[in-house]
Design a protein around this motif. Structure first.
Motif, PDB file in Angstrom:
ATOM      1  N   GLY A  94       0.805  -1.211   0.000  1.00  0.00           N
ATOM      2  CA  GLY A  94       0.000   0.000   0.000  1.00  0.00           C
ATOM      3  C   GLY A  94       0.836   1.258   0.000  1.00  0.00           C
ATOM      4  N   ASN A  95       0.176   2.368  -0.237  1.00  0.00           N
ATOM      5  CA  ASN A  95       0.813   3.684  -0.232  1.00  0.00           C
ATOM      6  C   ASN A  95       0.504   4.372   1.084  1.00  0.00           C
ATOM      7  N   GLY A  96       1.493   4.965   1.656  1.00  0.00           N
ATOM      8  CA  GLY A  96       1.311   5.692   2.903  1.00  0.00           C
ATOM      9  C   GLY A  96       2.027   5.006   4.048  1.00  0.00           C
ATOM     10  N   ALA A  99      -0.396   2.544   5.924  1.00  0.00           N
ATOM     11  CA  ALA A  99      -1.389   1.933   5.036  1.00  0.00           C
ATOM     12  C   ALA A  99      -1.817   0.568   5.572  1.00  0.00           C
ATOM     13  N   GLU A 101      -2.981  -3.036   4.692  1.00  0.00           N
ATOM     14  CA  GLU A 101      -2.812  -3.942   3.562  1.00  0.00           C
ATOM     15  C   GLU A 101      -3.571  -5.238   3.846  1.00  0.00           C
ATOM     16  N   HIS A 120      -6.922   0.134  -4.330  1.00  0.00           N
ATOM     17  CA  HIS A 120      -6.333   1.079  -3.383  1.00  0.00           C
ATOM     18  C   HIS A 120      -7.395   2.117  -3.043  1.00  0.00           C
ATOM     19  N   PRO A 127      -5.493   5.971   7.773  1.00  0.00           N
ATOM     20  CA  PRO A 127      -4.630   5.199   6.862  1.00  0.00           C
ATOM     21  C   PRO A 127      -5.323   4.784   5.553  1.00  0.00           C
ATOM     22  N   ASN A 128      -4.532   4.805   4.478  1.00  0.00           N
ATOM     23  CA  ASN A 128      -5.010   4.294   3.188  1.00  0.00           C
ATOM     24  C   ASN A 128      -5.216   2.789   3.306  1.00  0.00           C
ATOM     25  N   SER A 130      -5.277  -0.919   1.011  1.00  0.00           N
ATOM     26  CA  SER A 130      -5.032  -1.678  -0.216  1.00  0.00           C
ATOM     27  C   SER A 130      -5.601  -3.074   0.016  1.00  0.00           C
TER      28      SER A 130
END
Length: 157
Positions: A94-96, A99, A101, A120, A127-128, A130
């Motif tokens: 994931g990004n961040g 993140a 996951e 995503h 938090p992002n 994924s």
């Protein structure tokens, strides 16, 4: 996290140098049609990974970890990857910094064909996320048609 930084750095260098083409198959070409036959391989597992247009982090190449391999994913595209078969715990990168996951357990022995969607979700202040979803070949075909996804042979990445 190091992998994400490395992938982002490589993508940035490619953008800065003008080398931004992704080797997508032309629609209705022989390569395009071959990839979408979903032909199994006797001595390998075939894995299709795609990101739809409603997945965030568009324009970024992200990756998933499957076994000891790191496989690239491209927004708005489906990629056919050929891997050694086995039992896998697949993890999206994931990004961040924090993140979330959401992993996927997959049994993909040699001779099998599996389809996975990576989604995503960018969220401000939290938090992002994924996530990986096991999908059918028909769901992938619908996604290709609805979102006009590009088709890539992972061997060329």
């Amino acid at each position: 996290m190091k992998k994400l930084i490395l992938t982002t750095a490589i993508a940035s260098i490619m953008l800065a140098s003008g080398c931004t083409s992704i080797p997508a198959e032309q629609k209705d070409s022989a390569g395009y049609n071959e990839i979408l036959q979903f032909t199994p391989l006797e001595d390998k597992a075939v894995l299709y990974v795609y990101r739809r247009i409603d997945s965030d982090h568009r324009g970024q190449i992200t990756t998933i970890d499957i076994g000891k391999e790191e496989l690239p994913t491209v927004s708005d595209c489906v990629i056919r990857h050929i891997v050694d078969g086995g039992e896998f715990n697949i993890e999206p990168n994931g990004n961040g910094l924090f993140a979330i996951e959401k992993e996927l357990d997959l049994s993909s022995p040699n001779g099998s064909v599996s389809v996975i969607e990576l989604k995503h979700s960018f969220r401000i202040g939290i938090p992002n996320v994924s996530e990986l979803f096991l999908r059918s070949k028909d769901e992938l075909r619908r996604a290709i048609e609805e979102d006009n996804l590009c088709v890539i042979d992972g061997v060329n990445l």
